[in-house]
Scaffold this motif. Structure first.
Motif, short mmCIF file in Angstrom:
data_model
loop_
_atom_site.label_atom_id
_atom_site.label_comp_id
_atom_site.label_asym_id
_atom_site.label_seq_id
_atom_site.Cartn_x
_atom_site.Cartn_y
_atom_site.Cartn_z
N VAL A 1 0.83 -1.20 0.00
CA VAL A 1 0.00 0.00 0.00
C VAL A 1 0.87 1.25 0.00
O VAL A 1 0.57 2.23 -0.69
CB VAL A 1 -0.94 0.00 1.22
CG1 VAL A 1 -1.72 1.30 1.31
CG2 VAL A 1 -1.92 -1.17 1.12
N ASP A 2 1.98 1.20 0.76
CA ASP A 2 2.92 2.32 0.78
C ASP A 2 3.42 2.62 -0.63
O ASP A 2 3.46 3.76 -1.08
CB ASP A 2 4.09 1.99 1.71
CG ASP A 2 4.96 3.21 2.00
OD1 ASP A 2 4.56 4.33 1.62
OD2 ASP A 2 6.03 3.05 2.60
N ALA A 3 3.79 1.56 -1.37
CA ALA A 3 4.28 1.73 -2.74
C ALA A 3 3.19 2.26 -3.66
O ALA A 3 3.42 3.14 -4.49
CB ALA A 3 4.82 0.40 -3.26
N MET A 4 1.97 1.74 -3.51
CA MET A 4 0.87 2.19 -4.36
C MET A 4 0.54 3.66 -4.11
O MET A 4 0.25 4.41 -5.03
CB MET A 4 -0.37 1.32 -4.10
CG MET A 4 -0.23 -0.14 -4.46
SD MET A 4 0.06 -0.46 -6.21
CE MET A 4 1.80 -0.91 -6.16
N VAL A 5 0.56 4.06 -2.82
CA VAL A 5 0.29 5.45 -2.48
C VAL A 5 1.33 6.37 -3.12
O VAL A 5 1.02 7.47 -3.59
CB VAL A 5 0.27 5.63 -0.95
CG1 VAL A 5 0.31 7.11 -0.57
CG2 VAL A 5 -0.98 4.99 -0.36
N LYS A 6 2.58 5.91 -3.14
CA LYS A 6 3.67 6.71 -3.72
C LYS A 6 3.75 6.57 -5.24
O LYS A 6 4.62 7.14 -5.87
CB LYS A 6 5.00 6.29 -3.09
CG LYS A 6 5.09 6.62 -1.61
CD LYS A 6 6.36 6.08 -1.00
CE LYS A 6 6.44 6.39 0.50
NZ LYS A 6 7.63 5.78 1.13
N GLY A 7 2.84 5.78 -5.84
CA GLY A 7 2.83 5.62 -7.29
C GLY A 7 3.93 4.75 -7.83
O GLY A 7 4.31 4.86 -9.00
N GLN A 8 4.48 3.86 -7.00
CA GLN A 8 5.58 2.99 -7.43
C GLN A 8 5.04 1.63 -7.85
O GLN A 8 4.08 1.12 -7.28
CB GLN A 8 6.57 2.81 -6.28
CG GLN A 8 7.19 4.12 -5.80
CD GLN A 8 7.98 3.93 -4.51
OE1 GLN A 8 7.92 2.90 -3.87
NE2 GLN A 8 8.72 4.98 -4.12
N PRO A 9 5.64 1.00 -8.87
CA PRO A 9 5.22 -0.35 -9.26
C PRO A 9 5.57 -1.36 -8.17
O PRO A 9 6.51 -1.17 -7.41
CB PRO A 9 6.01 -0.62 -10.54
CG PRO A 9 7.20 0.28 -10.44
CD PRO A 9 6.74 1.50 -9.71
N TRP A 10 4.81 -2.45 -8.12
CA TRP A 10 5.00 -3.46 -7.07
C TRP A 10 5.04 -4.83 -7.72
O TRP A 10 4.18 -5.18 -8.51
CB TRP A 10 3.84 -3.38 -6.08
CG TRP A 10 3.98 -4.32 -4.92
CD1 TRP A 10 3.41 -5.54 -4.75
CD2 TRP A 10 4.81 -4.12 -3.77
NE1 TRP A 10 3.78 -6.12 -3.57
CE2 TRP A 10 4.65 -5.25 -2.94
CE3 TRP A 10 5.66 -3.10 -3.35
CZ2 TRP A 10 5.31 -5.40 -1.72
CZ3 TRP A 10 6.29 -3.24 -2.14
CH2 TRP A 10 6.13 -4.37 -1.34
N THR A 11 6.06 -5.60 -7.39
CA THR A 11 6.24 -6.92 -8.01
C THR A 11 6.13 -8.01 -6.96
O THR A 11 7.08 -8.25 -6.21
CB THR A 11 7.60 -7.02 -8.72
OG1 THR A 11 7.72 -5.95 -9.65
CG2 THR A 11 7.72 -8.35 -9.46
N PRO A 12 4.99 -8.70 -6.88
CA PRO A 12 4.85 -9.81 -5.93
C PRO A 12 5.75 -10.97 -6.30
O PRO A 12 6.01 -11.23 -7.48
CB PRO A 12 3.37 -10.20 -6.05
CG PRO A 12 2.70 -9.04 -6.70
CD PRO A 12 3.74 -8.41 -7.58
N ILE A 13 6.24 -11.69 -5.30
CA ILE A 13 7.12 -12.84 -5.53
C ILE A 13 6.40 -13.94 -6.30
O ILE A 13 6.99 -14.59 -7.18
CB ILE A 13 7.63 -13.40 -4.18
CG1 ILE A 13 8.50 -12.35 -3.49
CG2 ILE A 13 8.41 -14.69 -4.38
CD1 ILE A 13 8.89 -12.75 -2.08
N LEU A 14 5.12 -14.15 -6.01
CA LEU A 14 4.40 -15.28 -6.61
C LEU A 14 4.14 -15.10 -8.10
O LEU A 14 4.01 -16.08 -8.83
CB LEU A 14 3.05 -15.48 -5.89
CG LEU A 14 3.13 -15.93 -4.43
CD1 LEU A 14 1.73 -16.06 -3.84
CD2 LEU A 14 3.85 -17.27 -4.32
#
Length: 346
Positions: free
Chosen positions: A317-330
């Motif tokens: 959520v922190d990354a999404m709020v800051k507009g950063q992409p997020w890469t889940p391990i799965l």
């Protein structure tokens, strides 16, 4: 100043193999007349938090750090005798099982009168009159008759109403209800929750409702705390949390509600189970069960980030709020938006 303030509370249990931490850095507040829900699976720390408010944690448990303030008074440093003037008097508690709360060898009237005399200088006649009035308030039929009956002579729903009446005997400022409808059928559950809501609104009593049922929380409370493995992982207005949950665990709890599944299909569930206190994962404790976990989730405990009127302890959520992409391990695929996030206040 809030009526009740819990700041950075840590609760530990001394075991043969070393200490285990049941609550970690738990903070919340309750205003006069406010209704607060604390939700999570079994083992999340909900009941420990409730018992700690009234210093009902038995050894080997103890408060290792933090502060509990009620109406400006620090409770966790008070002597037992001084605490008795608050416990049951200004802060009352409703436990899960009324048969474990009520004394089976005493009549309902004897128990209510004893409770009143423990906190007030009052005659037996006046105490009985107050007990009768409280039974009327919780809509007990034939209250005069019930005062002279024993707990086993009453139904489960009626026993729970009597427990609520006992909690209201001394006109408390706060009621702590620890899963008060667990042992009741669905129809009686709805009646008990409606009664609690009515009484709190009528008498301006603060309510802390401990439950695993987000459906109940959505109907009764104004604010909600979501707990996992002894930590608060999301908190904010109940309506925002129910309609737009931010933490993956909260989303999982909501998706697990029966009404969220297609009729005839299997119910949704969160994979895995709550970790034991001796095996709390490193980093975010939810990472072994989270579909959105990334490398940082396995290493660092997330801090709270503001999202709308809510606070969420989640790296994603922190990354999404800051507009950063997020890469889940799965999945190894970048996530640009996992949940609809409200605009963050500056």
């Amino acid at each position: 100043m809030a009526l009740l303030e819990v700041n950075n509370l840590d609760v530990r249990f001394a075991m043969r193999g070393g200490e285990v931490c049941a609550l970690r850095d738990v903070s919340f507040s309750l205003e006069r007349g406010e209704r607060l829900g604390i939700v999570g699976e079994s083992g999340a720390g909900k009941s420990v938090a409730a018992f700690t408010i009234l210093n009902l944690i038995a050894k080997p448990g103890y408060i290792a750090g933090g502060e509990i303030k009620f109406d400006g008074t620090v409770l966790n440093t008070m002597k037992p005798k001084a605490l008795q003037s608050i416990r049951g008097n200004r802060i009352s508690m409703i436990f899960q099982d009324p048969m474990m709360t009520l004394n089976p060898v005493l009549t309902i009237g004897a128990q209510m009168i004893e409770c009143l005399k423990a906190h007030r200088r009052i005659s037996t006649k006046d105490a009985r009159a107050i007990a009768l009035h409280k039974l009327n308030q919780v809509f007990i039929p034939s209250p005069e008759k019930r005062l002279d009956q024993y707990p086993h002579e009453l139904s489960g729903g009626m026993r729970q109403r009597i427990i609520i009446a006992i909690a209201l005997l001394l006109d408390p400022d706060i009621i702590v209800a620890d899963e008060p409808t667990t042992a009741l059928d669905v129809t009686i559950q709805a009646e008990i929750m409606e009664l609690l809501l009515l009484l709190c609104e009528k008498h301006n009593v603060g309510l802390i409702l401990i439950t695993h049922d987000l459906g109940v929380v959505s109907q009764v409370t104004q604010r909600t705390l979501v707990m996992y493995a002894g930590r608060v992982i999301e908190q904010g207005p109940t309506r925002e949390i129910i309609n737009d949950a931010q933490h993956p665990y909260t989303q999982g709890l909501i998706n697990a509600l029966p009404q969220m599944a297609t009729p005839g299909s299997r119910l949704n569930q969160i994979r895995g189970s709550m970790p034991t206190l001796t095996k709390i994962p490193a980093g975010c404790a939810f990472n072994p069960r989270c579909d959105f976990a990334s490398d940082i989730c396995l290493q660092e405990v997330p801090n709270f980030v503001g999202s709308g009127n809510c606070k969420v302890a989640c790296h994603m959520v922190d990354a999404m709020v800051k507009g950063q992409p997020w890469t889940p391990i799965l999945t190894d695929k970048p996530v640009t938006k996992t949940v609809p996030l409200p605009e963050v206040n500056a």
